[in-house]
Design an enzyme around this catalytic site. Sequence first.
Site, short mmCIF file in Angstrom:
data_model
loop_
_atom_site.label_atom_id
_atom_site.label_comp_id
_atom_site.label_asym_id
_atom_site.label_seq_id
_atom_site.Cartn_x
_atom_site.Cartn_y
_atom_site.Cartn_z
N ASP A 190 0.83 -1.20 0.00
CA ASP A 190 0.00 0.00 0.00
C ASP A 190 0.87 1.25 0.00
O ASP A 190 2.02 1.23 0.45
CB ASP A 190 -0.91 0.02 1.23
CG ASP A 190 -1.97 -1.06 1.19
OD1 ASP A 190 -2.25 -1.57 0.08
OD2 ASP A 190 -2.52 -1.39 2.25
N LYS A 191 0.31 2.35 -0.47
CA LYS A 191 1.03 3.62 -0.55
C LYS A 191 1.64 4.00 0.79
O LYS A 191 2.78 4.47 0.86
CB LYS A 191 0.07 4.71 -1.03
CG LYS A 191 0.65 6.11 -1.03
CD LYS A 191 -0.41 7.12 -1.46
CE LYS A 191 0.09 8.55 -1.30
NZ LYS A 191 -0.95 9.54 -1.69
#
Length: 376
Positions: free
Chosen positions: A152-153
């Site tokens: 995930d970012k």
Amino acid sequence: MAAPSCTVSGAWVRGTGPRLGSLFTLVSKPFCSTAAATRPLNAQRLAERLRAQKREQEKKKPEPTNRIQRRVQELVRFTRQLQRVHPNVLAKALSRGILHQDEDLVVINKPYGLPVHGGPGVQLCISDVLPILAKMLHGHKAEPLHLCHRLDKETTGVMVLAWEKDVAHQVQELFRTRQVAKKYWAITVHVPVPSAGVVDIPIIEKEVQGQQQHHKMTVSPSYRMNSGKMVKVRTNRNAHIAMTQYQVLSSTLSSALVELQPVTGVKHQLRVHLSFGLDCPVLGDHKYSDWNRLAPQKLPVGILKKLGLEQSKARHIPLHLHARQLMLPALGSRKEELHLVCRLPHFFARSLRRLGLEIPNQDQIGDNEARHLRAQ
């Protein structure tokens, strides 16, 4: 009286009534002057002017006097800068954080706030700079590197890349068939009970009704309580099997350092199992701390006090979820298991120290990192 109007790139914008009139006045001042009328604004120039105005407004904001709040703002600025840096600069930064490199793989330390793939509003991502990174490592004739999995970012830590497409497919198959052992570290709000166990609850994506309609992943239990008895219910066909092993490494009254081992790989699995399965959301998880709304995480007074923050600044706290270890089985020319360990980011280590969470013994994390963490 006719409603005011303005032409922007061939489109008419009209305001009617007091609310729209005031909105038009706000927008029209910078863009509908006599000088601007001689040269029509396209969408790109309009967006650039709006961004410039926003930057000017941010410059005028007073700097916080609290040292911790200043660090939080620095992290926010750093995350925004990652989206504006030149791809060569980002590739160079990634090359300095390489954890392992051989003839088949390159393993990097993924920084916070950097998306892996492109999408709406994403100006720069890891996949964009893989060709540049490959040339930095193997010369100008090098073929682009390939992604083997994703994070995930907001998640930091170990990320595996491959030189050849077929090697990337082999690694992806190892992930798919659960032959890759992964360990994450997370700081949680509240302490999981019991202190070690397995969360085995299916996960499903649902639409959240209310003022802000949006979609979230959530748990879809196979059992429910009925008159004090546990009753099995029919499993939703759209639910994904999800299993997470966890163990509390250190804890205080209001927070914990938790080691997580995902057995499956469902979207946002660790965050969902911690928040909705154990009622212990990840520190800085502003999406899954409350099911009904998208809002900054509401933190206990004790945690805010230790971090030196006010609740109004909690929205700037980053997600404290770190891909700590990865164990890859033998692959290609490599005849033995590859054990990769990624040091904690600075903000994570500082939060551990401020919350009074102890680091596992040096045998588990290595002498060098133990000294590094104590120095944060």
